[in-house]
Design a protein around this motif. Structure first.
Motif, PDB file in Angstrom:
ATOM      1  N   LEU A 260     -24.738   8.838 -34.961  1.00 52.36           N
ATOM      2  CA  LEU A 260     -24.556   8.094 -33.709  1.00 52.36           C
ATOM      3  C   LEU A 260     -23.199   7.411 -33.654  1.00 52.36           C
ATOM      4  CD1 LEU A 260     -28.119   6.539 -33.230  1.00 52.36           C
ATOM      5  CD2 LEU A 260     -27.074   8.406 -31.919  1.00 52.36           C
ATOM      6  N   GLN A 261     -22.745   6.861 -34.780  1.00 51.41           N
ATOM      7  CA  GLN A 261     -21.428   6.227 -34.825  1.00 51.41           C
ATOM      8  C   GLN A 261     -20.313   7.250 -34.598  1.00 51.41           C
ATOM      9  OE1 GLN A 261     -21.530   4.431 -38.692  1.00 51.41           O
ATOM     10  NE2 GLN A 261     -22.719   2.658 -38.017  1.00 51.41           N
ATOM     11  N   LEU A 262     -20.431   8.396 -35.239  1.00 53.91           N
ATOM     12  CA  LEU A 262     -19.414   9.433 -35.061  1.00 53.91           C
ATOM     13  C   LEU A 262     -19.392   9.943 -33.633  1.00 53.91           C
ATOM     14  CD1 LEU A 262     -19.907  11.458 -38.377  1.00 53.91           C
ATOM     15  CD2 LEU A 262     -17.952  10.009 -37.780  1.00 53.91           C
ATOM     16  N   TYR A 263     -20.583  10.086 -33.044  1.00 53.64           N
ATOM     17  CA  TYR A 263     -20.659  10.510 -31.652  1.00 53.64           C
ATOM     18  C   TYR A 263     -19.984   9.474 -30.749  1.00 53.64           C
ATOM     19  CZ  TYR A 263     -22.418  11.202 -26.973  1.00 53.64           C
ATOM     20  OH  TYR A 263     -22.498  11.347 -25.612  1.00 53.64           O
ATOM     21  N   ALA A 264     -20.287   8.194 -30.985  1.00 45.95           N
ATOM     22  CA  ALA A 264     -19.693   7.126 -30.174  1.00 45.95           C
ATOM     23  C   ALA A 264     -18.172   7.123 -30.320  1.00 45.95           C
ATOM     24  CB  ALA A 264     -20.270   5.772 -30.575  1.00 45.95           C
ATOM     25  N   ALA A 265     -17.681   7.287 -31.552  1.00 49.55           N
ATOM     26  CA  ALA A 265     -16.234   7.308 -31.773  1.00 49.55           C
ATOM     27  C   ALA A 265     -15.587   8.482 -31.051  1.00 49.55           C
ATOM     28  CB  ALA A 265     -15.944   7.379 -33.279  1.00 49.55           C
TER      29      ALA A 265
ATOM     30  N   LEU B 132     -18.106  13.679 -44.511  1.00 46.69           N
ATOM     31  CA  LEU B 132     -17.915  12.971 -43.241  1.00 46.69           C
ATOM     32  C   LEU B 132     -16.932  13.691 -42.334  1.00 46.69           C
ATOM     33  CD1 LEU B 132     -17.923   9.192 -44.199  1.00 46.69           C
ATOM     34  CD2 LEU B 132     -19.600  10.446 -42.859  1.00 46.69           C
ATOM     35  N   LYS B 133     -15.879  14.244 -42.936  1.00 50.41           N
ATOM     36  CA  LYS B 133     -14.899  14.986 -42.133  1.00 50.41           C
ATOM     37  C   LYS B 133     -15.538  16.215 -41.502  1.00 50.41           C
ATOM     38  CE  LYS B 133     -10.964  13.469 -44.875  1.00 50.41           C
ATOM     39  NZ  LYS B 133     -10.008  13.842 -45.907  1.00 50.41           N
ATOM     40  N   LEU B 134     -16.385  16.905 -42.262  1.00 53.71           N
ATOM     41  CA  LEU B 134     -17.065  18.092 -41.731  1.00 53.71           C
ATOM     42  C   LEU B 134     -18.040  17.715 -40.612  1.00 53.71           C
ATOM     43  CD1 LEU B 134     -17.782  19.983 -45.088  1.00 53.71           C
ATOM     44  CD2 LEU B 134     -16.150  20.651 -43.301  1.00 53.71           C
ATOM     45  N   MET B 135     -18.743  16.616 -40.803  1.00 53.50           N
ATOM     46  CA  MET B 135     -19.666  16.157 -39.763  1.00 53.50           C
ATOM     47  C   MET B 135     -18.907  15.763 -38.499  1.00 53.50           C
ATOM     48  SD  MET B 135     -22.401  13.961 -42.068  1.00 53.50           S
ATOM     49  CE  MET B 135     -23.245  13.269 -40.653  1.00 53.50           C
ATOM     50  N   GLU B 136     -17.804  15.050 -38.677  1.00 52.66           N
ATOM     51  CA  GLU B 136     -16.999  14.623 -37.537  1.00 52.66           C
ATOM     52  C   GLU B 136     -16.408  15.832 -36.807  1.00 52.66           C
ATOM     53  OE1 GLU B 136     -13.570  11.310 -36.530  1.00 52.66           O
ATOM     54  OE2 GLU B 136     -14.047  11.779 -38.623  1.00 52.66           O
ATOM     55  N   LYS B 137     -15.968  16.814 -37.562  1.00 50.77           N
ATOM     56  CA  LYS B 137     -15.405  18.031 -36.974  1.00 50.77           C
ATOM     57  C   LYS B 137     -16.470  18.773 -36.159  1.00 50.77           C
ATOM     58  CE  LYS B 137     -12.888  22.193 -38.276  1.00 50.77           C
ATOM     59  NZ  LYS B 137     -12.357  22.988 -39.384  1.00 50.77           N
ATOM     60  N   GLU B 138     -17.692  18.844 -36.689  1.00 47.31           N
ATOM     61  CA  GLU B 138     -18.787  19.521 -35.980  1.00 47.31           C
ATOM     62  C   GLU B 138     -19.160  18.760 -34.712  1.00 47.31           C
ATOM     63  OE1 GLU B 138     -21.486  22.606 -35.319  1.00 47.31           O
ATOM     64  OE2 GLU B 138     -19.829  22.470 -36.723  1.00 47.31           O
ATOM     65  N   ILE B 139     -19.192  17.441 -34.787  1.00 43.53           N
ATOM     66  CA  ILE B 139     -19.486  16.628 -33.592  1.00 43.53           C
ATOM     67  C   ILE B 139     -18.407  16.852 -32.536  1.00 43.53           C
ATOM     68  CG2 ILE B 139     -19.479  14.242 -32.733  1.00 43.53           C
ATOM     69  CD1 ILE B 139     -21.149  13.498 -35.167  1.00 43.53           C
ATOM     70  N   SER B 140     -17.163  16.865 -32.959  1.00 45.48           N
ATOM     71  CA  SER B 140     -16.061  17.074 -32.017  1.00 45.48           C
ATOM     72  C   SER B 140     -16.168  18.454 -31.360  1.00 45.48           C
ATOM     73  CB  SER B 140     -14.731  16.933 -32.757  1.00 45.48           C
ATOM     74  OG  SER B 140     -13.674  17.051 -31.870  1.00 45.48           O
ATOM     75  N   ARG B 141     -16.486  19.456 -32.156  1.00 41.59           N
ATOM     76  CA  ARG B 141     -16.619  20.824 -31.629  1.00 41.59           C
ATOM     77  C   ARG B 141     -17.774  20.897 -30.627  1.00 41.59           C
ATOM     78  NH1 ARG B 141     -19.251  25.648 -32.469  1.00 41.59           N
ATOM     79  NH2 ARG B 141     -20.582  24.932 -34.161  1.00 41.59           N
TER      80      ARG B 141
ATOM     81  N   GLN C  49     -22.377  20.222 -25.735  1.00 39.79           N
ATOM     82  CA  GLN C  49     -23.723  20.248 -26.295  1.00 39.79           C
ATOM     83  C   GLN C  49     -24.245  18.870 -26.675  1.00 39.79           C
ATOM     84  OE1 GLN C  49     -23.419  23.012 -29.526  1.00 39.79           O
ATOM     85  NE2 GLN C  49     -23.452  24.790 -28.187  1.00 39.79           N
ATOM     86  N   LEU C  50     -23.405  17.861 -26.597  1.00 41.14           N
ATOM     87  CA  LEU C  50     -23.838  16.508 -26.940  1.00 41.14           C
ATOM     88  C   LEU C  50     -24.132  15.751 -25.653  1.00 41.14           C
ATOM     89  CD1 LEU C  50     -21.387  15.629 -29.853  1.00 41.14           C
ATOM     90  CD2 LEU C  50     -23.556  16.859 -29.916  1.00 41.14           C
ATOM     91  N   ASP C  51     -25.384  15.838 -25.244  1.00 39.77           N
ATOM     92  CA  ASP C  51     -25.805  15.237 -23.981  1.00 39.77           C
ATOM     93  C   ASP C  51     -26.961  14.279 -24.228  1.00 39.77           C
ATOM     94  OD1 ASP C  51     -27.823  16.975 -24.654  1.00 39.77           O
ATOM     95  OD2 ASP C  51     -27.565  18.283 -22.915  1.00 39.77           O
ATOM     96  N   GLU C  52     -27.629  13.903 -23.170  1.00 36.49           N
ATOM     97  CA  GLU C  52     -28.760  12.976 -23.277  1.00 36.49           C
ATOM     98  C   GLU C  52     -29.863  13.539 -24.171  1.00 36.49           C
ATOM     99  OE1 GLU C  52     -29.098   9.808 -22.173  1.00 36.49           O
ATOM    100  OE2 GLU C  52     -27.009   9.977 -21.592  1.00 36.49           O
ATOM    101  N   GLY C  53     -30.079  14.849 -24.091  1.00 28.35           N
ATOM    102  CA  GLY C  53     -31.092  15.480 -24.929  1.00 28.35           C
ATOM    103  C   GLY C  53     -30.768  15.334 -26.401  1.00 28.35           C
TER     104      GLY C  53
END
Length: 155
Positions: free
Chosen positions: A143-148, A95-104, A110-114
């Motif tokens: 989706l939760q990590l992105y929202a956070a 989860l930490k790795l996923m959260e870190k990648e989402i943050s990066r 790169q995290l847009d509507e697409g």
């Protein structure tokens, strides 16, 4: 060259020269349409412009989807083992790795509507298939990590 190409050749020419279809190209094409003496020539150029525009739009859309898919794959890669989704993850660092990648990826824009559309489409497909509940749970977690991340950025 564009005018004389058949539909298959036109696709290939546009793909090979996509960067040439900039504002200057469209202005030159519009000017050429305006100076046409016959209605048939004018109609031919208008159809050509529409066809080229449609090909470029499809190409851009396909590229956006592929990029969003690649971003999603990178985000979920810590939870993939031997091609299968392992959810909930056994490794607490997943989860930490996923959260870190989402943050990066968020910082890189790169995290847009697409991206959100891609995650939603994958989630819908996983629900329809019904044979991978781990994938559903993991995509919901994305989706939760992105929202956070998004909420933290705003506050």
């Amino acid at each position: 060259m564009l005018r004389d190409a058949n539909p298959r050749e036109l696709d290939q020419i546009v793909v090979e020269n996509v960067l040439a279809f900039d504002a200057g190209f469209w202005v030159r094409l519009a000017a050429r349409i305006d100076i046409c003496k016959s209605d048939d020539d004018k109609k031919d150029y208008e159809e050509l412009a529409e066809n080229v525009m449609n090909i470029v739009d499809r190409l851009v859309h396909k590229t956006d989807i592929e990029q969003s898919t690649d971003v999603l794959k990178e985000i979920i890669s810590p939870a993939i083992h031997e091609g299968d989704v392992k959810w909930p993850p056994r490794d607490p660092d997943t989860l930490k790795l996923m959260e870190k990648e989402i943050s990066r990826r968020e910082q890189e824009g790169q995290l847009d509507e697409g991206f959100l559309s891609e995650v939603s489409a994958q989630l819908r497909q996983a629900k329809q298939d019904g044979d991978k509940p781990g994938l559903q749970a993991m995509l919901q977690k994305v989706l939760q990590l992105y929202a956070a991340t998004s909420l933290q950025k705003r506050s």
